[in-house]
Write a protein that holds these residues in place. Structure first.
Motif, PDB file in Angstrom:
ATOM      1  N   UNK A 139       5.812  -5.818   4.096  1.00 47.38           N
ATOM      2  CA  UNK A 139       5.076  -6.203   2.661  1.00 47.38           C
ATOM      3  C   UNK A 139       3.819  -7.054   3.305  1.00 47.38           C
ATOM      4  N   UNK A 140       2.674  -6.684   2.836  1.00 45.61           N
ATOM      5  CA  UNK A 140       1.640  -7.343   2.788  1.00 45.61           C
ATOM      6  C   UNK A 140       0.900  -7.387   4.279  1.00 45.61           C
ATOM      7  N   UNK A 141       1.190  -6.644   5.160  1.00 43.09           N
ATOM      8  CA  UNK A 141       0.698  -6.787   6.414  1.00 43.09           C
ATOM      9  C   UNK A 141      -1.058  -6.770   6.600  1.00 43.09           C
ATOM     10  N   UNK A 142      -1.440  -5.893   5.661  1.00 47.09           N
ATOM     11  CA  UNK A 142      -2.926  -5.691   5.462  1.00 47.09           C
ATOM     12  C   UNK A 142      -3.777  -6.677   4.226  1.00 47.09           C
ATOM     13  N   UNK A 143      -2.770  -7.600   4.010  1.00 47.50           N
ATOM     14  CA  UNK A 143      -3.093  -8.360   2.657  1.00 47.50           C
ATOM     15  C   UNK A 143      -4.252  -9.574   3.037  1.00 47.50           C
ATOM     16  N   UNK A 144      -5.381  -9.437   2.190  1.00 46.80           N
ATOM     17  CA  UNK A 144      -6.395 -10.373   2.547  1.00 46.80           C
ATOM     18  C   UNK A 144      -6.132 -11.866   2.292  1.00 46.80           C
ATOM     19  N   UNK A 145      -6.462 -12.600   2.962  1.00 48.98           N
ATOM     20  CA  UNK A 145      -6.069 -14.051   2.748  1.00 48.98           C
ATOM     21  C   UNK A 145      -6.919 -14.494   1.384  1.00 48.98           C
ATOM     22  N   UNK A 187      -2.228 -16.049   3.469  1.00 51.15           N
ATOM     23  CA  UNK A 187      -1.472 -14.573   3.105  1.00 51.15           C
ATOM     24  C   UNK A 187      -0.331 -14.739   3.823  1.00 51.15           C
ATOM     25  N   UNK A 188       0.710 -14.295   2.879  1.00 49.40           N
ATOM     26  CA  UNK A 188       2.258 -14.081   3.139  1.00 49.40           C
ATOM     27  C   UNK A 188       2.496 -12.541   3.514  1.00 49.40           C
ATOM     28  N   UNK A 189       3.246 -12.217   4.502  1.00 52.76           N
ATOM     29  CA  UNK A 189       3.766 -10.952   4.669  1.00 52.76           C
ATOM     30  C   UNK A 189       4.967 -10.915   5.355  1.00 52.76           C
ATOM     31  N   UNK A 190       5.510  -9.585   5.453  1.00 57.66           N
ATOM     32  CA  UNK A 190       6.841  -9.634   6.027  1.00 57.66           C
ATOM     33  C   UNK A 190       6.838  -8.369   7.136  1.00 57.66           C
ATOM     34  N   UNK A 191       6.945  -8.858   8.482  1.00 54.80           N
ATOM     35  CA  UNK A 191       6.616  -7.977   9.360  1.00 54.80           C
ATOM     36  C   UNK A 191       8.014  -7.055   9.955  1.00 54.80           C
ATOM     37  N   UNK A 192       9.191  -7.617   9.177  1.00 53.81           N
ATOM     38  CA  UNK A 192      10.373  -7.130   9.415  1.00 53.81           C
ATOM     39  C   UNK A 192      10.773  -5.848   8.772  1.00 53.81           C
ATOM     40  N   UNK A 193      12.083  -5.172   9.057  1.00 52.39           N
ATOM     41  CA  UNK A 193      12.548  -4.089   8.549  1.00 52.39           C
ATOM     42  C   UNK A 193      13.237  -4.408   7.589  1.00 52.39           C
ATOM     43  N   UNK A 194      13.729  -5.730   7.177  1.00 47.23           N
ATOM     44  CA  UNK A 194      14.632  -6.076   6.224  1.00 47.23           C
ATOM     45  C   UNK A 194      13.745  -7.111   5.038  1.00 47.23           C
ATOM     46  N   UNK A 195      14.213  -7.288   4.031  1.00 51.17           N
ATOM     47  CA  UNK A 195      13.579  -7.971   2.893  1.00 51.17           C
ATOM     48  C   UNK A 195      13.717  -9.393   3.510  1.00 51.17           C
ATOM     49  N   UNK A 196      12.453 -10.176   3.212  1.00 52.37           N
ATOM     50  CA  UNK A 196      12.502 -11.650   3.664  1.00 52.37           C
ATOM     51  C   UNK A 196      12.588 -12.390   2.323  1.00 52.37           C
ATOM     52  N   UNK A 197      13.388 -13.596   2.431  1.00 49.79           N
ATOM     53  CA  UNK A 197      13.507 -14.257   1.371  1.00 49.79           C
ATOM     54  C   UNK A 197      13.142 -15.742   1.841  1.00 49.79           C
TER      55      UNK A 197
END
Length: 225
Positions: A139-145, A187-197
């Protein structure tokens, strides 16, 4: 008039005085709650990143009425507050900040914003806001700060949370925490293959916690300080 009658009259006078004081206190509490509704509504709308126009479209309340309600120039009524509570997915007592009268447990109602799930962990809208947030995989790997007023603290429960903060990149894993001034582009993102909490505490007025994250020499990673 004998002594018994005098005692009864005095008792009635004390009860009348007590009832009057209670009524005055209740009136003051009501006035305080009503005066606080406008700022609470404005804070909630900005927190949810919703425009007056979008809120008007969802609730059927005109933009001018919403604006007057938030500024305190329009008295809040049930006809106005009910659709707002429904749009924000909060209970009416949470919307107006009514005093707690019984069960202190919180019954969170998750909502989704910008693709991530928010689970509110605080009942009232003033002061610090606490959330459990869930980021889908990648999620959000390309999100703008973005920037906004306030101060934020986060604690990762599971998975990986990547935090872009200014020109730094921090990858936080379970058990790591970070805090930062939200006026710094972030900006927050999740680089992994599993959901992050992760848990998030946000203070619109800049309240601070006491745990900081620092980048490692390689530019990633976090540590408590």
């Amino acid at each position: 008039m004998d002594g018994g009658e005098n005692a009864r009259d005095a008792g009635r006078a004390r009860r009348a005085t007590g009832a009057g004081a209670a009524a005055g206190s209740a009136g003051a509490d009501l006035a305080r709650v009503l005066n606080d509704v406008g700022p609470r509504l404005r804070a909630l709308r900005r927190e949810r990143d919703v425009t007056l126009a979008a809120l008007s479209e969802e609730t059927g309340i005109s933009v001018s009425t919403l604006s007057r309600l938030e500024s305190g120039r329009r008295k809040p009524t049930l006809e106005l507050l009910f659709p707002l509570a429904k749009a924000y997915r909060v209970q009416l007592d949470e919307l107006v900040g009514a005093p707690t009268t019984g069960d202190p447990r919180i019954h969170p109602r998750p909502f989704v914003r910008h693709g991530q799930t928010f689970i509110p962990l605080t009942r009232y809208l003033g002061g610090l806001h606490a959330y459990k947030q869930i980021l889908p995989p990648h999620y959000g790997c390309d999100a703008e700060p973005r920037v906004h007023e306030g101060f934020e603290w986060c604690y990762v429960l599971s998975g990986q949370v990547r935090l872009r903060l200014g020109d730094r990149v921090l990858t936080l894993t379970a058990g790591e925490a970070a805090e930062f001034d939200t006026r710094v582009p972030h900006a927050f993102s999740n680089p992994g293959d599993q959901p992050a909490e992760y848990l998030s505490l946000f203070g619109a007025q800049g309240e601070r916690m006491h745990v900081r994250a620092r980048p490692t020499a390689g530019g990633e990673g976090g540590e408590e300080g």
